[in-house]
Design a protein around this motif. Structure first.
Motif, PDB file in Angstrom:
ATOM      1  N   SER A  75       0.829  -1.216   0.000  1.00 52.51           N
ATOM      2  CA  SER A  75       0.000   0.000   0.000  1.00 52.51           C
ATOM      3  C   SER A  75       0.858   1.257   0.000  1.00 52.51           C
ATOM      4  N   ALA A  76       1.511   1.505  -1.126  1.00 53.14           N
ATOM      5  CA  ALA A  76       2.440   2.635  -1.193  1.00 53.14           C
ATOM      6  C   ALA A  76       1.816   3.904  -1.746  1.00 53.14           C
ATOM      7  N   ASP A  77       0.644   3.802  -2.350  1.00 50.23           N
ATOM      8  CA  ASP A  77       0.028   4.986  -2.943  1.00 50.23           C
ATOM      9  C   ASP A  77      -1.475   4.958  -2.709  1.00 50.23           C
ATOM     10  N   ALA A  78      -2.131   6.037  -3.123  1.00 49.60           N
ATOM     11  CA  ALA A  78      -3.557   6.184  -2.866  1.00 49.60           C
ATOM     12  C   ALA A  78      -4.367   5.072  -3.526  1.00 49.60           C
ATOM     13  N   ALA A  79      -3.997   4.691  -4.750  1.00 50.16           N
ATOM     14  CA  ALA A  79      -4.759   3.667  -5.475  1.00 50.16           C
ATOM     15  C   ALA A  79      -4.688   2.319  -4.770  1.00 50.16           C
ATOM     16  N   SER A  80      -3.502   1.917  -4.320  1.00 50.12           N
ATOM     17  CA  SER A  80      -3.366   0.625  -3.656  1.00 50.12           C
ATOM     18  C   SER A  80      -4.041   0.648  -2.292  1.00 50.12           C
ATOM     19  N   ARG A  81      -4.023   1.790  -1.617  1.00 49.06           N
ATOM     20  CA  ARG A  81      -4.683   1.879  -0.315  1.00 49.06           C
ATOM     21  C   ARG A  81      -6.202   1.787  -0.469  1.00 49.06           C
ATOM     22  N   LEU A  82      -6.730   2.448  -1.503  1.00 49.38           N
ATOM     23  CA  LEU A  82      -8.167   2.360  -1.746  1.00 49.38           C
ATOM     24  C   LEU A  82      -8.549   0.924  -2.110  1.00 49.38           C
ATOM     25  N   ALA A  83      -7.727   0.283  -2.914  1.00 41.72           N
ATOM     26  CA  ALA A  83      -8.009  -1.103  -3.295  1.00 41.72           C
ATOM     27  C   ALA A  83      -8.069  -1.997  -2.065  1.00 41.72           C
ATOM     28  N   LEU A  84      -7.157  -1.779  -1.118  1.00 46.16           N
ATOM     29  CA  LEU A  84      -7.160  -2.588   0.098  1.00 46.16           C
ATOM     30  C   LEU A  84      -8.424  -2.347   0.912  1.00 46.16           C
ATOM     31  N   LEU A  85      -8.825  -1.114   1.038  1.00 44.51           N
ATOM     32  CA  LEU A  85     -10.039  -0.799   1.784  1.00 44.51           C
ATOM     33  C   LEU A  85     -11.263  -1.437   1.128  1.00 44.51           C
ATOM     34  N   GLU A  86     -11.281  -1.463  -0.178  1.00 43.53           N
ATOM     35  CA  GLU A  86     -12.408  -2.066  -0.896  1.00 43.53           C
ATOM     36  C   GLU A  86     -12.388  -3.587  -0.767  1.00 43.53           C
ATOM     37  N   GLN A  87     -11.223  -4.187  -0.885  1.00 43.70           N
ATOM     38  CA  GLN A  87     -11.124  -5.647  -0.819  1.00 43.70           C
ATOM     39  C   GLN A  87     -11.499  -6.185   0.557  1.00 43.70           C
ATOM     40  N   THR A  88     -11.233  -5.414   1.581  1.00 44.47           N
ATOM     41  CA  THR A  88     -11.557  -5.841   2.955  1.00 44.47           C
ATOM     42  C   THR A  88     -12.907  -5.299   3.427  1.00 44.47           C
ATOM     43  N   ASP A  89     -13.635  -4.617   2.528  1.00 44.76           N
ATOM     44  CA  ASP A  89     -14.958  -4.065   2.849  1.00 44.76           C
ATOM     45  C   ASP A  89     -14.889  -3.113   4.043  1.00 44.76           C
ATOM     46  N   ALA A  90     -13.777  -2.370   4.121  1.00 41.46           N
ATOM     47  CA  ALA A  90     -13.554  -1.499   5.270  1.00 41.46           C
ATOM     48  C   ALA A  90     -14.516  -0.321   5.308  1.00 41.46           C
ATOM     49  N   LEU A  91     -15.020   0.103   4.148  1.00 42.25           N
ATOM     50  CA  LEU A  91     -15.902   1.264   4.125  1.00 42.25           C
ATOM     51  C   LEU A  91     -17.278   0.919   4.687  1.00 42.25           C
ATOM     52  N   ARG A  92     -17.686  -0.326   4.506  1.00 41.13           N
ATOM     53  CA  ARG A  92     -18.987  -0.751   5.015  1.00 41.13           C
ATOM     54  C   ARG A  92     -18.884  -1.321   6.422  1.00 41.13           C
ATOM     55  N   LYS A  93     -17.733  -1.942   6.748  1.00 39.87           N
ATOM     56  CA  LYS A  93     -17.541  -2.551   8.061  1.00 39.87           C
ATOM     57  C   LYS A  93     -16.200  -2.098   8.657  1.00 39.87           C
ATOM     58  N   PRO A  94     -16.119  -0.822   9.033  1.00 43.21           N
ATOM     59  CA  PRO A  94     -14.826  -0.302   9.544  1.00 43.21           C
ATOM     60  C   PRO A  94     -14.365  -0.977  10.828  1.00 43.21           C
ATOM     61  N   ASP A  95     -15.300  -1.332  11.709  1.00 42.87           N
ATOM     62  CA  ASP A  95     -14.890  -1.946  12.974  1.00 42.87           C
ATOM     63  C   ASP A  95     -14.159  -3.266  12.721  1.00 42.87           C
ATOM     64  N   ARG A  96     -14.682  -4.037  11.781  1.00 43.76           N
ATOM     65  CA  ARG A  96     -14.017  -5.301  11.467  1.00 43.76           C
ATOM     66  C   ARG A  96     -12.630  -5.048  10.880  1.00 43.76           C
ATOM     67  N   PHE A  97     -12.511  -4.003  10.056  1.00 41.18           N
ATOM     68  CA  PHE A  97     -11.210  -3.676   9.465  1.00 41.18           C
ATOM     69  C   PHE A  97     -10.192  -3.357  10.550  1.00 41.18           C
ATOM     70  N   PHE A  98     -10.611  -2.607  11.568  1.00 43.15           N
ATOM     71  CA  PHE A  98      -9.680  -2.249  12.644  1.00 43.15           C
ATOM     72  C   PHE A  98      -9.335  -3.470  13.508  1.00 43.15           C
ATOM     73  N   GLU A  99     -10.280  -4.403  13.643  1.00 48.53           N
ATOM     74  CA  GLU A  99      -9.969  -5.648  14.340  1.00 48.53           C
ATOM     75  C   GLU A  99      -8.931  -6.452  13.561  1.00 48.53           C
ATOM     76  N   LEU A 100      -9.044  -6.439  12.235  1.00 50.40           N
ATOM     77  CA  LEU A 100      -8.053  -7.117  11.398  1.00 50.40           C
ATOM     78  C   LEU A 100      -6.688  -6.444  11.528  1.00 50.40           C
ATOM     79  N   LEU A 101      -6.685  -5.128  11.629  1.00 49.34           N
ATOM     80  CA  LEU A 101      -5.412  -4.425  11.838  1.00 49.34           C
ATOM     81  C   LEU A 101      -4.770  -4.840  13.167  1.00 49.34           C
TER      82      LEU A 101
END
Length: 362
Positions: free
Chosen positions: A281-307
């Motif tokens: 995740s070195a740039d904006a595009a790869s970071r957005l892709a990661l957020l989309e692949q992990t469904d972080a925008l719809r389920k942020p709490d789960r994303f932070f648990e994964l972190l």
């Protein structure tokens, strides 16, 4: 005698974990009681509510604590359900204690505090030894899982060599193959939430049970240290389970076979995706892709648990990712849709560009 009118005149004893933990100086938990010499009819007359299935267990009319009639058991089939129970009034306390799994769990205490310890469980508590009560241990394969789970909970206890050898004999005899998914998951999940989950894997591997009950976890001991660090960080169960499955290519198959809860399966599926995405995740595009692949925008709490789970394996800049999630979720997709006059293709592209712009600004 106790002044509790519900049990006045009954021969009752606290048994099992409450007695063991008191000897260890641990906080008092739920108490289980054994009643000697009584009948189900007498318990019902005293206001106790029957809740047992295979054998008579009752809830105290006031405290709601469990009171079980003293019982013996006889092997009548294969697996942990293959037992016939006897709860006659002639069953003694010693008879009941002898059918338990480990000596440290086969200690009773009178209401006045006197120990009844025919199997020398208190001595094994002092010596920090997990030892089977008798050869009847081999009749119930769930006891292998319980032994492993207790080893994870009581990290300073060792397993008696003869008990470990008996477990190996059980595995060789095929008893472990009779375990049903629900019981495996129940004991596995409790062991994962113990203080030293690595010891559960260690005991299961040493007994030969690991490859029989969870063959999908080949090489699971490679993640033992990760699980202990997760326990030290008080990670919830989904994160610990995801770390357990991290190196397995069969995590989906394991989840189906053990009927693992959906939340744990989701964490196990997404943690490798997150780890790979964090590495690139070195740039904006790869970071957005990661957020989309992990469904972080719809389920942020789960994303932070994964972190949090990922942080067990190495440094993670969680504050930065929180800002990124907040920034991307702050994009007003509704306003963009109105501006694009309902053009679906334009809306999708415009939302993506707005999100990338937010990430780039960070």
């Amino acid at each position: 005698m106790t002044r509790d009118p519900a049990v006045q005149g009954l021969d009752v004893y606290v048994v099992g974990g409450a007695v063991r933990d008191a000897l260890l100086g641990l906080p008092a938990g739920d108490r289980d009681w054994v009643v000697v010499g009584a009948t189900p009819q007498e318990m019902a007359r005293r206001g106790f509510v029957p809740v047992g299935g295979d054998f008579p267990v009752f809830l105290h009319p006031v405290t709601k604590e469990e009171y079980a009639l003293a019982r013996t058991e006889r092997k009548s089939g294969r697996g942990y359900k293959g037992f016939t129970f006897y709860t006659g009034a002639d069953v003694s306390l010693e008879d009941d204690l002898r059918r338990r799994d480990l000596t440290v769990n086969a200690i009773a205490r009178t209401p006045e505090g006197e120990l009844v310890d025919p199997l020398n469980g208190a001595a094994d508590v002092r010596a920090r030894v997990l030892r089977h009560v008798g050869e009847a241990f081999a009749e119930d394969p769930v006891r292998i899982l319980r032994l492993a789970r207790f080893a994870a909970r009581f990290a300073d206890f060792r397993v008696a060599p003869e008990t470990l050898e008996l477990c190996r004999d059980m595995v060789r005899a095929g008893e472990a193959d009779a375990l049903v998914p629900e019981r495996v998951w129940k004991e596995l999940s409790r062991g994962l939430m113990a203080g030293r989950p690595s010891r559960m894997l260690e005991v299961l591997a040493q007994s030969g049970a690991l490859e029989r009950v969870m063959p999908e976890l080949e090489g699971a001991q490679a993640v033992s240290a990760d699980l202990d660090r997760a326990a030290g960080r008080n990670l919830p169960l989904p994160g610990r389970y995801a770390l357990l499955c991290r190196l397995s290519g069969e995590r989906a198959a394991l989840g189906r076979r053990l009927r693992v809860p959906a939340e744990c399966n989701d964490h196990a599926r997404l943690l490798p995706v997150l780890l790979q995405g964090l590495a690139g995740s070195a740039d904006a595009a790869s970071r957005l892709a990661l957020l989309e692949q992990t469904d972080a925008l719809r389920k942020p709490d789960r994303f932070f648990e994964l972190l949090d789970a990922a942080a067990v394996l190495g440094p993670v800049d969680e504050p930065a990712w929180r800002r990124r999630v907040q920034a991307v979720r702050g994009v007003d997709a509704g306003a963009i849709a109105r501006a694009c006059a309902g053009d679906t293709a334009r809306i999708k592209q415009a939302v993506r560009e707005a999100r990338l712009e937010r990430l780039a600004a960070l």
